[in-house]
Design a protein around this motif. Structure first.
Motif, PDB file in Angstrom:
ATOM      1  N   ASP A 127      79.211  70.440  65.360  1.00  0.00           N
ATOM      2  CA  ASP A 127      78.040  69.597  65.031  1.00  0.00           C
ATOM      3  C   ASP A 127      78.003  69.856  63.639  1.00  0.00           C
ATOM      4  O   ASP A 127      78.186  70.989  63.151  1.00  0.00           O
ATOM      5  CB  ASP A 127      77.271  69.566  66.056  1.00  0.00           C
ATOM      6  N   ASP A 165      78.025  65.427  66.270  1.00  0.00           N
ATOM      7  CA  ASP A 165      76.642  64.790  65.297  1.00  0.00           C
ATOM      8  C   ASP A 165      76.169  65.543  64.500  1.00  0.00           C
ATOM      9  O   ASP A 165      76.897  66.619  63.255  1.00  0.00           O
ATOM     10  CB  ASP A 165      75.223  64.759  67.337  1.00  0.00           C
ATOM     11  N   VAL A 170      82.274  59.859  57.946  1.00  0.00           N
ATOM     12  CA  VAL A 170      82.787  59.498  59.013  1.00  0.00           C
ATOM     13  C   VAL A 170      81.790  60.510  60.176  1.00  0.00           C
ATOM     14  O   VAL A 170      82.427  61.361  59.771  1.00  0.00           O
ATOM     15  CB  VAL A 170      84.441  59.628  58.956  1.00  0.00           C
ATOM     16  N   ILE A 171      81.147  60.195  60.604  1.00  0.00           N
ATOM     17  CA  ILE A 171      80.009  60.556  61.590  1.00  0.00           C
ATOM     18  C   ILE A 171      80.821  60.056  63.050  1.00  0.00           C
ATOM     19  O   ILE A 171      80.875  58.970  63.575  1.00  0.00           O
ATOM     20  CB  ILE A 171      78.851  60.687  61.569  1.00  0.00           C
ATOM     21  N   ALA A 172      81.820  61.180  64.403  1.00  0.00           N
ATOM     22  CA  ALA A 172      82.184  60.694  65.481  1.00  0.00           C
ATOM     23  C   ALA A 172      80.410  60.375  66.406  1.00  0.00           C
ATOM     24  O   ALA A 172      80.818  59.427  67.416  1.00  0.00           O
ATOM     25  CB  ALA A 172      82.791  60.650  65.663  1.00  0.00           C
ATOM     26  N   GLY A 173      79.611  61.232  66.534  1.00  0.00           N
ATOM     27  CA  GLY A 173      79.161  61.241  67.031  1.00  0.00           C
ATOM     28  C   GLY A 173      77.379  60.325  66.938  1.00  0.00           C
ATOM     29  O   GLY A 173      77.406  59.432  65.684  1.00  0.00           O
ATOM     30  N   ASN A 183      73.961  59.867  64.472  1.00  0.00           N
ATOM     31  CA  ASN A 183      73.668  60.334  63.162  1.00  0.00           C
ATOM     32  C   ASN A 183      72.246  60.205  63.631  1.00  0.00           C
ATOM     33  O   ASN A 183      72.027  59.312  62.693  1.00  0.00           O
ATOM     34  CB  ASN A 183      74.956  59.442  61.912  1.00  0.00           C
ATOM     35  N   VAL A 239      79.393  54.816  55.291  1.00  0.00           N
ATOM     36  CA  VAL A 239      79.763  55.906  57.026  1.00  0.00           C
ATOM     37  C   VAL A 239      80.034  54.578  58.007  1.00  0.00           C
ATOM     38  O   VAL A 239      79.961  54.259  58.329  1.00  0.00           O
ATOM     39  CB  VAL A 239      78.080  56.036  57.372  1.00  0.00           C
ATOM     40  N   SER A 240      81.200  55.830  58.431  1.00  0.00           N
ATOM     41  CA  SER A 240      82.026  54.957  59.696  1.00  0.00           C
ATOM     42  C   SER A 240      82.112  56.161  61.376  1.00  0.00           C
ATOM     43  O   SER A 240      81.350  57.561  60.648  1.00  0.00           O
ATOM     44  CB  SER A 240      83.345  54.831  60.051  1.00  0.00           C
ATOM     45  N   ASN A 241      81.990  55.580  61.920  1.00  0.00           N
ATOM     46  CA  ASN A 241      81.945  56.147  63.061  1.00  0.00           C
ATOM     47  C   ASN A 241      84.176  57.191  64.177  1.00  0.00           C
ATOM     48  O   ASN A 241      84.179  57.450  64.767  1.00  0.00           O
ATOM     49  CB  ASN A 241      81.560  56.205  64.690  1.00  0.00           C
ATOM     50  N   ASP A 242      84.727  56.017  63.381  1.00  0.00           N
ATOM     51  CA  ASP A 242      86.076  56.154  63.461  1.00  0.00           C
ATOM     52  C   ASP A 242      86.649  57.332  63.547  1.00  0.00           C
ATOM     53  O   ASP A 242      87.405  57.741  61.950  1.00  0.00           O
ATOM     54  CB  ASP A 242      87.210  55.410  62.780  1.00  0.00           C
ATOM     55  N   THR A 243      86.930  58.555  64.122  1.00  0.00           N
ATOM     56  CA  THR A 243      88.001  59.892  64.191  1.00  0.00           C
ATOM     57  C   THR A 243      89.460  59.892  64.813  1.00  0.00           C
ATOM     58  O   THR A 243      89.394  60.516  65.129  1.00  0.00           O
ATOM     59  CB  THR A 243      86.840  61.006  64.754  1.00  0.00           C
TER      60      THR A 243
END
Length: 322
Positions: free
Chosen positions: A53, A81, A96-99, A101, A110-114
């Protein structure tokens, strides 16, 4: 031939997305790698990976990178997060933020693809790399006061190093907690080492009584070749500027002044900047064969999975040709 190319492309993608390159390549590309959580009120001049996080007040990333350059990729990747109240400035780059936001992000996108970041693999590789460095043969010496009087200290490269690695082994107490070290520098001693490894033993490190760095070690030409390997530290508190990359995969790090190099730590409470003197030294290291410590268990991609992925690619290709 088109069928074979399609199969190879899909299979290669499986490998490329399985994780990052080895630790040396990562140190050269990423300014900061946090293997767990980052709390920041400061900035990172290069790219950052946070496996856990991200929290804190205001933090900045990629501040020394050219804006609107798609080849740079995402300057901040967070596997967990973004906490409420956290303000992130990506200086015109992607994030990139996987959790979840819950913060505020100033970013191009901003994407969530890790999927291309295997955080367990990254941790395992750095644990092994730190262990590997800690067992290198010592060939250089730290010279400190011998008469209980404050004086300058010198990391003296051994006279037989040549263009090989210069390797020091020191204890945290003998250097970082030594109030007799008024200042310190590196003496190349007529050698030209490909990299300088300073292995530091001790579970806790506090540099509040240490003198300042001076001379050669404060130049980019030197610090970009240095790794401070805190291979067994669990707690590091830095109030003085440190020159060179910091490798401490088990440690909780707190800083109050700049770190001049790449940083790899377990948790980071960041109160000082991380500057982009990324590690560029040369070390002979094969990530596929070295396993000197107990790594994080990471599932290998099975051959069945690879063949299945190739089959999916083949079916997709056939549909495209229909």
């Amino acid at each position: 031939m088109k069928k074979i190319n399609a199969l190879m492309a899909v299979t290669l993608t499986c490998y490329v997305n399985f994780g990052l390159a080895g630790p040396l390549e990562t140190l050269n590309e990423y300014n900061l790698v946090v293997l767990n959580d980052l709390t920041s009120s400061s900035e990172v001049e290069g790219k950052t990976i946070v496996a856990g996080d991200l929290s804190g007040s205001n933090s900045n990333y990629g501040t020394h990178l050219p804006q609107n350059d798609s080849s740079i990729g995402s300057v901040l990747v967070v596997g967990g997060d973004l906490s409420s109240g956290t303000n992130v400035n990506a200086n015109g780059h992607d994030v990139v933020i996987a959790g979840i936001n819950n913060g505020n992000i100033n970013s191009n996108s901003v994407s969530n693809d890790t999927t291309q970041y295997d955080f367990d693999l990254i941790k395992s590789e750095f644990v092994n790399f730190s262990g590997y460095l800690s067992e290198l043969a010592v060939n250089s010496t730290l010279l400190t006061s011998t008469n209980d009087q404050p004086s300058a200290a010198s990391f003296k490269v051994g006279d037989s190093v040549g263009s090989d690695l210069a390797v020091f082994n020191i204890t945290s107490a003998s250097f970082f907690e030594n109030n007799l070290v008024q200042q310190y520098d590196i003496d190349l001693n007529g050698q030209s080492p490909s990299a300088i490894i300073i292995n530091v033993s001790g579970e806790t490190v506090n540099d509040s009584s240490l003198g300042n760095a001076v001379g050669n070690i404060t130049s980019d030409a030197f610090r970009e070749n240095i790794i401070w390997n805190f291979f067994e530290a669990t707690e590091i508190d830095l109030v003085k500027q440190i020159n060179g990359s910091v490798l401490a995969p088990f440690a909780d790090l707190t800083n109050a002044t700049p770190i001049e190099g790449s940083v790899v730590v377990n948790n980071f409470d960041q109160n000082g900047e991380v500057h982009d003197s990324l590690f560029t030294g040369v070390i002979s290291y094969d990530v596929d064969t070295v396993n000197l410590t107990e790594p994080v268990t990471v599932p290998e991609p099975s051959m069945l999975f690879i063949l299945f992925s190739a089959l999916v690619g083949f079916v997709f290709w056939r549909k495209q040709q229909a």
